[in-house]
Scaffold this active site. Structure first.
Site, PDB file in Angstrom:
ATOM      1  N   ARG A  77       0.975  -1.239   0.075  1.00 48.75           N
ATOM      2  CA  ARG A  77      -0.132   0.114   0.182  1.00 48.75           C
ATOM      3  C   ARG A  77       0.829   1.378  -0.001  1.00 48.75           C
ATOM      4  O   ARG A  77       0.511   2.101  -0.762  1.00 48.75           O
ATOM      5  CB  ARG A  77      -0.968  -0.086   1.163  1.00 48.75           C
ATOM      6  CG  ARG A  77      -1.956   1.038   1.269  1.00 48.75           C
ATOM      7  CD  ARG A  77      -3.009   0.486   2.245  1.00 48.75           C
ATOM      8  NE  ARG A  77      -4.082   1.655   2.336  1.00 48.75           N
ATOM      9  CZ  ARG A  77      -4.231   2.547   3.308  1.00 48.75           C
ATOM     10  NH1 ARG A  77      -3.408   2.295   4.328  1.00 48.75           N
ATOM     11  NH2 ARG A  77      -5.241   3.330   3.453  1.00 48.75           N
TER      12      ARG A  77
ATOM     13  N   HIS B 189       0.354   4.255  -2.508  1.00 46.50           N
ATOM     14  CA  HIS B 189       0.097   5.632  -2.402  1.00 46.50           C
ATOM     15  C   HIS B 189       1.145   6.494  -2.716  1.00 46.50           C
ATOM     16  O   HIS B 189       0.617   7.735  -2.900  1.00 46.50           O
ATOM     17  CB  HIS B 189      -0.253   5.709  -0.589  1.00 46.50           C
ATOM     18  CG  HIS B 189      -1.455   5.282  -0.068  1.00 46.50           C
ATOM     19  ND1 HIS B 189      -2.166   6.044   0.525  1.00 46.50           N
ATOM     20  CD2 HIS B 189      -2.161   4.191  -0.593  1.00 46.50           C
ATOM     21  CE1 HIS B 189      -3.176   5.433   1.035  1.00 46.50           C
ATOM     22  NE2 HIS B 189      -3.508   4.233   0.188  1.00 46.50           N
TER      23      HIS B 189
ATOM     24  N   VAL C  48       0.486   9.694  -6.203  1.00 47.09           N
ATOM     25  CA  VAL C  48       0.875  11.357  -5.838  1.00 47.09           C
ATOM     26  C   VAL C  48       1.971  11.627  -6.566  1.00 47.09           C
ATOM     27  O   VAL C  48       3.149  11.381  -5.826  1.00 47.09           O
ATOM     28  CB  VAL C  48       0.626  11.633  -4.594  1.00 47.09           C
ATOM     29  CG1 VAL C  48       0.811  13.158  -4.062  1.00 47.09           C
ATOM     30  CG2 VAL C  48      -0.798  11.065  -3.867  1.00 47.09           C
TER      31      VAL C  48
ATOM     32  N   GLY D 198       3.635  10.729  -8.870  1.00 41.14           N
ATOM     33  CA  GLY D 198       4.107   9.438  -9.421  1.00 41.14           C
ATOM     34  C   GLY D 198       5.035   8.511  -8.321  1.00 41.14           C
ATOM     35  O   GLY D 198       5.334   8.977  -7.142  1.00 41.14           O
TER      36      GLY D 198
ATOM     37  N   ASP E 138       8.083   8.171  -6.758  1.00 43.51           N
ATOM     38  CA  ASP E 138       9.178   8.931  -6.541  1.00 43.51           C
ATOM     39  C   ASP E 138       9.583   8.950  -5.085  1.00 43.51           C
ATOM     40  O   ASP E 138      10.598   9.796  -4.611  1.00 43.51           O
ATOM     41  CB  ASP E 138       8.936  10.389  -7.003  1.00 43.51           C
ATOM     42  CG  ASP E 138       7.953  11.300  -6.105  1.00 43.51           C
ATOM     43  OD1 ASP E 138       6.937  10.699  -5.421  1.00 43.51           O
ATOM     44  OD2 ASP E 138       7.949  12.530  -6.087  1.00 43.51           O
TER      45      ASP E 138
ATOM     46  N   SER F 279       7.970  10.293  -2.403  1.00 49.55           N
ATOM     47  CA  SER F 279       7.653  11.414  -1.650  1.00 49.55           C
ATOM     48  C   SER F 279       6.737  10.938  -0.656  1.00 49.55           C
ATOM     49  O   SER F 279       6.770  11.750   0.451  1.00 49.55           O
ATOM     50  CB  SER F 279       6.924  12.268  -2.698  1.00 49.55           C
ATOM     51  OG  SER F 279       5.783  11.889  -3.257  1.00 49.55           O
TER      52      SER F 279
ATOM     53  N   GLU G 261       2.861  14.362   2.645  1.00 50.84           N
ATOM     54  CA  GLU G 261       1.774  13.483   2.228  1.00 50.84           C
ATOM     55  C   GLU G 261       1.305  12.407   3.313  1.00 50.84           C
ATOM     56  O   GLU G 261       0.173  12.087   3.814  1.00 50.84           O
ATOM     57  CB  GLU G 261       2.339  12.536   1.032  1.00 50.84           C
ATOM     58  CG  GLU G 261       2.459  13.248  -0.293  1.00 50.84           C
ATOM     59  CD  GLU G 261       3.052  12.360  -1.321  1.00 50.84           C
ATOM     60  OE1 GLU G 261       2.920  11.020  -1.338  1.00 50.84           O
ATOM     61  OE2 GLU G 261       3.864  13.048  -2.285  1.00 50.84           O
TER      62      GLU G 261
ATOM     63  N   ASN H  62      -3.773   9.346   4.875  1.00 48.22           N
ATOM     64  CA  ASN H  62      -2.681   8.546   5.238  1.00 48.22           C
ATOM     65  C   ASN H  62      -2.367   8.765   6.589  1.00 48.22           C
ATOM     66  O   ASN H  62      -1.833   7.687   6.922  1.00 48.22           O
ATOM     67  CB  ASN H  62      -1.271   9.287   4.329  1.00 48.22           C
ATOM     68  CG  ASN H  62      -1.610   8.996   2.984  1.00 48.22           C
ATOM     69  OD1 ASN H  62      -2.098   8.113   2.326  1.00 48.22           O
ATOM     70  ND2 ASN H  62      -0.557   9.582   2.201  1.00 48.22           N
TER      71      ASN H  62
ATOM     72  N   PRO I 178      -7.748   7.160  -4.699  1.00 48.31           N
ATOM     73  CA  PRO I 178      -9.209   6.783  -4.784  1.00 48.31           C
ATOM     74  C   PRO I 178      -9.845   6.665  -3.082  1.00 48.31           C
ATOM     75  O   PRO I 178      -9.008   6.316  -2.433  1.00 48.31           O
ATOM     76  CB  PRO I 178      -9.023   5.259  -5.118  1.00 48.31           C
ATOM     77  CG  PRO I 178      -7.723   5.201  -6.001  1.00 48.31           C
ATOM     78  CD  PRO I 178      -6.757   6.247  -5.353  1.00 48.31           C
TER      79      PRO I 178
ATOM     80  N   HIS J 156      -6.852  -5.492  -2.728  1.00 45.03           N
ATOM     81  CA  HIS J 156      -7.734  -5.757  -1.348  1.00 45.03           C
ATOM     82  C   HIS J 156      -7.732  -7.217  -1.014  1.00 45.03           C
ATOM     83  O   HIS J 156      -8.562  -7.578  -0.122  1.00 45.03           O
ATOM     84  CB  HIS J 156      -9.086  -5.108  -1.457  1.00 45.03           C
ATOM     85  CG  HIS J 156      -9.201  -3.545  -1.488  1.00 45.03           C
ATOM     86  ND1 HIS J 156     -10.015  -3.046  -1.532  1.00 45.03           N
ATOM     87  CD2 HIS J 156      -7.901  -2.770  -0.752  1.00 45.03           C
ATOM     88  CE1 HIS J 156      -9.947  -1.619  -1.163  1.00 45.03           C
ATOM     89  NE2 HIS J 156      -8.447  -1.718  -0.960  1.00 45.03           N
TER      90      HIS J 156
ATOM     91  N   ASP K 294     -10.836  -9.878   2.751  1.00 44.99           N
ATOM     92  CA  ASP K 294     -11.704 -10.936   2.029  1.00 44.99           C
ATOM     93  C   ASP K 294     -11.591 -12.113   2.710  1.00 44.99           C
ATOM     94  O   ASP K 294     -11.071 -12.169   3.675  1.00 44.99           O
ATOM     95  CB  ASP K 294     -11.075 -11.034   0.322  1.00 44.99           C
ATOM     96  CG  ASP K 294      -9.673 -11.837   0.556  1.00 44.99           C
ATOM     97  OD1 ASP K 294      -9.186 -12.246   1.506  1.00 44.99           O
ATOM     98  OD2 ASP K 294      -8.987 -12.053  -0.623  1.00 44.99           O
TER      99      ASP K 294
ATOM    100  N   ASP L 231      -4.827 -14.012  -3.628  1.00 48.25           N
ATOM    101  CA  ASP L 231      -5.260 -14.673  -4.306  1.00 48.25           C
ATOM    102  C   ASP L 231      -6.387 -14.067  -5.022  1.00 48.25           C
ATOM    103  O   ASP L 231      -6.719 -12.919  -4.928  1.00 48.25           O
ATOM    104  CB  ASP L 231      -5.752 -15.877  -3.784  1.00 48.25           C
ATOM    105  CG  ASP L 231      -6.763 -15.700  -2.538  1.00 48.25           C
ATOM    106  OD1 ASP L 231      -7.255 -14.728  -2.486  1.00 48.25           O
ATOM    107  OD2 ASP L 231      -6.534 -16.634  -1.518  1.00 48.25           O
TER     108      ASP L 231
END
Length: 278
Positions: free
Chosen positions: A63, A67, A71, A73, A75, A77, A89, A95, A164, A194, A245, A252
């Site tokens: 994740r 993330h 934002v 790219g 990089d 950051s 960020e 976050n 998102p 997820h 899940d 999977d």
């Protein structure tokens, strides 16, 4: 939504790796072969030890890369700390208190600095870590193209307008992914992240207890699944956790199967069923 094989899910992090326009750089699998040939093995060994100690870290480390990439790219950051003049960020609403794994990335960076000082970028570390964490919990490995340059700027206010959100509908999700050059099919595949990880119960309380402000359960949710959720996540425990899940911790296709049987948790998950691609 089209059925998705477990192997297809591996496109998750492959797609994330090209969220930025990496075409501006000459990325290569062999980028560190001459300057730090042990880089990939150091990262893999560290990730394996972290996930052995805490399997939930696999989702957290993946994740972090997602993330980061959404934002400015891929990089690095997302790793920057706030200063007197820059609210980064890390501190953004989506976050702060949500992302973890920073200490593990710092530990990997420290070991790489001991082996090859000033060579391996943090952005490349995040890319390698995401690949190795995914493979560690059942995903297939893949080549990671390296040579990213670390960014020097990071702004909290760019996060909420880029990432998102759990309440996004299909149209909103498509628009957010389109801003970083990804289409609806990429979005559906990327949502397979997820397949591992957990979420606070409060993230789906509205679907469970107050759907559309009507004090009812979302009628599209499988009734037995909803009853189980209410036992696991009573209204008094919004900060409890629920697996995303049925096979939590294993990379999977269970996430997609859950959606198709009306057992998705988040509004943004359920929104994928609106996929016009079939």
């Amino acid at each position: 939504m089209a059925s998705t094989s477990p192997r297809s899910l591996i496109l998750l992090v492959l797609a994330v790796a090209v969220v930025v326009s990496d075409a501006q750089f000459q990325l290569s699998e062999t980028f560190y072969d001459a300057t730090c040939p042990q880089a990939a093995s150091i990262v893999q060994q560290k990730v394996d030890s972290f996930v052995d100690a805490d399997r939930g870290l696999a989702a957290a480390l993946m994740r972090l890369h997602f993330h980061d990439c959404f934002v400015r790219g891929c990089d690095g950051s997302v790793l920057l700390n706030s200063t007197d003049t820059m609210f980064t960020e890390k501190e953004a609403l989506l976050n702060k208190g949500s992302l973890r794994g920073f200490e593990q990335i710092d530990e990997i960076k420290m070991e790489l600095e001991c082996a090859c000082p000033g060579v391996v970028s943090c952005a490349d570390i995040l890319a390698l870590v995401a690949r190795d964490a995914t493979a560690k919990v059942g995903g297939t490995s893949w080549p990671v193209f390296l040579g990213r340059i670390d960014g020097g700027a990071s702004f909290a206010d760019e996060v909420n307008s880029s990432l998102p959100e759990r309440t996004d509908n299909f149209t909103q999700l498509v628009a957010r992914f389109a801003r970083v050059g990804l289409d609806a099919r990429d979005m559906v595949i990327l949502s397979g992240g997820h397949s591992i990880g957990q979420v606070h119960c409060g993230a789906f309380f509205e679907r469970l207890y107050n759907f559309q402000g009507l004090n009812i359960t979302d009628p599209s949710m499988d009734p037995e699944f909803a009853a189980m959720l209410k036992v696991q996540c009573p209204p008094t425990k919004p900060f409890g956790f629920m697996a995303l899940d049925a096979t939590n911790g294993t990379f999977d296709s269970a996430y997609y199967l859950d959606l198709l049987t009306n057992k998705g948790l988040l509004e943004s998950d359920v929104a994928l069923l609106s996929d016009p691609l079939g």
